[in-house]
Structures are given as structure tokens and as C-alpha cells.
Design a protein around this motif. Sequence first.
Motif, PDB file in Angstrom:
ATOM      1  N   UNK A 253       8.189   4.544   6.443  1.00 39.16           N
ATOM      2  CA  UNK A 253       7.491   5.802   6.698  1.00 39.16           C
ATOM      3  C   UNK A 253       8.384   6.981   6.337  1.00 39.16           C
ATOM      4  N   UNK A 254       7.803   7.946   5.620  1.00 36.99           N
ATOM      5  CA  UNK A 254       8.565   9.127   5.212  1.00 36.99           C
ATOM      6  C   UNK A 254       8.877   9.979   6.441  1.00 36.99           C
ATOM      7  N   UNK A 255       9.951  10.773   6.326  1.00 37.20           N
ATOM      8  CA  UNK A 255      10.403  11.609   7.441  1.00 37.20           C
ATOM      9  C   UNK A 255       9.240  12.405   8.041  1.00 37.20           C
ATOM     10  N   UNK A 256       9.071  12.281   9.342  1.00 41.01           N
ATOM     11  CA  UNK A 256       8.072  13.063  10.065  1.00 41.01           C
ATOM     12  C   UNK A 256       6.628  12.647   9.831  1.00 41.01           C
TER      13      UNK A 256
ATOM     14  N   UNK B 281      -3.393   2.129  16.560  1.00 39.96           N
ATOM     15  CA  UNK B 281      -1.970   2.409  16.772  1.00 39.96           C
ATOM     16  C   UNK B 281      -1.578   3.579  15.877  1.00 39.96           C
ATOM     17  N   UNK B 282      -0.836   4.528  16.422  1.00 44.38           N
ATOM     18  CA  UNK B 282      -0.304   5.632  15.621  1.00 44.38           C
ATOM     19  C   UNK B 282       1.214   5.613  15.749  1.00 44.38           C
ATOM     20  N   UNK B 283       1.886   5.714  14.608  1.00 39.95           N
ATOM     21  CA  UNK B 283       3.348   5.735  14.600  1.00 39.95           C
ATOM     22  C   UNK B 283       3.790   6.980  13.839  1.00 39.95           C
ATOM     23  N   UNK B 284       4.699   7.741  14.424  1.00 45.63           N
ATOM     24  CA  UNK B 284       5.229   8.918  13.741  1.00 45.63           C
ATOM     25  C   UNK B 284       6.718   8.721  13.512  1.00 45.63           C
ATOM     26  N   UNK B 285       7.114   8.853  12.256  1.00 41.56           N
ATOM     27  CA  UNK B 285       8.528   8.657  11.907  1.00 41.56           C
ATOM     28  C   UNK B 285       9.361   9.846  12.363  1.00 41.56           C
TER      29      UNK B 285
ATOM     30  N   UNK C  66       0.874  -1.183   0.000  1.00 44.87           N
ATOM     31  CA  UNK C  66       0.000   0.000   0.000  1.00 44.87           C
ATOM     32  C   UNK C  66       0.906   1.226   0.000  1.00 44.87           C
ATOM     33  N   UNK C  67       0.727   2.077  -1.017  1.00 42.96           N
ATOM     34  CA  UNK C  67       1.508   3.315  -1.054  1.00 42.96           C
ATOM     35  C   UNK C  67       0.822   4.331  -0.147  1.00 42.96           C
ATOM     36  N   UNK C  68       1.579   5.018   0.689  1.00 44.45           N
ATOM     37  CA  UNK C  68       0.989   5.967   1.629  1.00 44.45           C
ATOM     38  C   UNK C  68       0.969   7.370   1.042  1.00 44.45           C
ATOM     39  N   UNK C  69      -0.086   8.144   1.324  1.00 46.10           N
ATOM     40  CA  UNK C  69      -0.217   9.482   0.740  1.00 46.10           C
ATOM     41  C   UNK C  69       0.937  10.418   1.091  1.00 46.10           C
ATOM     42  N   UNK C  70       1.540  10.243   2.260  1.00 46.53           N
ATOM     43  CA  UNK C  70       2.637  11.139   2.656  1.00 46.53           C
ATOM     44  C   UNK C  70       3.995  10.635   2.184  1.00 46.53           C
ATOM     45  N   UNK C  71       3.982   9.602   1.316  1.00 47.89           N
ATOM     46  CA  UNK C  71       5.228   8.926   0.942  1.00 47.89           C
ATOM     47  C   UNK C  71       5.381   7.724   1.840  1.00 47.89           C
TER      48      UNK C  71
END
Length: 279
Positions: free
Chosen positions: A186-189, A228-232, A146-151
Motif C-alpha cells: 500500500x502506498x504511503x497514506x 475491511x479497510x486498511x490505511x497505510x 491487481x494494481x491499485x489506483x493510489x499506487x
Amino acid sequence: MTSYRQLQQVLDARPTSDGDGVKIRRIAGRSVNELIDPFLLLDEIHSEDGADYIGGFPPHPHRGFETITYMLDGAMRHRDHLGNEGVISAGDVQWMTAGRGVIHSELPEQADGLLHGFQLWLNLPASEKMKSAAYQEYANAQIPVIELPQGGRVKVIAGEVPGDGEPVSGPVNTGATRALYLDLELAAGSRWELPVREDQTVLLLVFQGATTELSEGQMGIYADGDRLAVTAGADGARALLLAGSPLREPIRQYGPFVMNTVEEIEQALKDYSEGRLVA
Ligand code: FE2
């Protein structure tokens, strides 16, 4: 009401060696069994130096659980007593159900250069520990992404993830443990969220970059909740997300055998020494 899972505990992967001198980083042990139930162990091989891995894992037995090997770089050749043989390379997955018994070897298909991969041990419930052995192998191209909208992207190896429309299912569906196995990039941030079953164990192993809570080589264990929330971090993150329904059964392990009682371990050793482990 949505209840986000909070980070409850952090485990550090520890350097060790296994097989014929293969250098690995490992999360496992009696002290973590209950915390990571239904998972038993997670090993990472990551080296550009052939001396760290060339010996591989010569023929050895397993009983009572599943081993899942996921390669990111390099290649490993697997052979087992059932006649299965295959080379898995970048992005491929091998899902081996030992059940009552498997004897197999796992050997690097290269003498040098980058070898990077993971082996996960997933427990089986008492009722499935003595079922017939099984082997599944999936090439990178067979595993949905799955490609994520934020990269960034989510690769679904096992279990199901809500997509834009239909849920996206990985090629592997497990029984009682209903395991979810995702490779996250996950893309930066960026922030990424996933609904999770309230009754499941949820683990995140960061193997490159960092999240806002975990650095490289750390596994986070998350407390109860349904999301679950994960922030890069600033350099992005690569991580394995694992979830599974805990078995809450006694665990007796002796090397490559994982059963519920001492008697079952003794039986496994006897069966192996008498050549009946895989009979
Ligand atoms: Fe093995």
C-alpha cells in the motif's frame, strides 16, 4: 448495510528458532489457536546473515494440515517423499497439503545474502486430515496482481478479490477453510478496502512499514463485519492479509502433527516411528 471490521486484538511476532537453528519470528501457540482459527502458525524468516538460516529444515514429517511457503527474497529447495522437488524464489509460492502424511525437507538454496519468506500453517477439518498428501507450486508470474489506483498492489495467492470488472482469483482454492491469502503493498497514506465474508477470521500481518493501527511485526485480528479497510502509514505498508472460515474443532498439536484428539496424535507418532505415516 456495510459494517466495517474493527481491530479487536494485536499479536506481536516473537523471535524463536526452528529446524536446524533457523532464526524466525513466529505467531502461534495454544493461546492464539482459537483467535486465528483456521490458521495455526505464521513464521517469518528475514535475514541477510547465512548463519541465521543455513541449517534449514532437514527432513521432517507433517500430518493433519497444510503448509504454505511464500518467498520474497532468496530461495529455498523443497524435497518430499512423493518425489516432488523444486526451488522457490522471490514471489513464488508452495502450497503443501500434508493430509495423512508428508516427509519433506526445506533447505536454503544459498549460503548467504537476503533470505525473506513466510510459512503459514492452515488447519484441515477432521474430515480432510487423513486425505492424500498433495503439492502445488506457483511461480511469481502465475500469481495475479491487481494494481491499485493510489499506487501499490494486491497479489492474490489464494481466494478471490473483486477487481475492476471480473473478480481476480488466486491459483489456489482451498476446501472447507475457503482461505484468502493476499500480499498487500500500500502506498504511503493510502486507504484500501475489501469485502470479507462475515463468518471468516480476518488477520493482517504487517511486515514492512505500518498501517494507522499496526506497526511492523504485528498481526491484527479483526472483529465481525463484512468489510475491511486498511490505511497505510506515512511510509506505506507491506502486509499479508489472511482470511479463512474457522473450523471450530478441537486442536491437539504435537510438533509437526495437528489432529483433533490425543489418540490421533499417538497414532501419528506410532505411524511415523513404524514408517507408515506416508504409506
Ligand atoms: Fe515442513
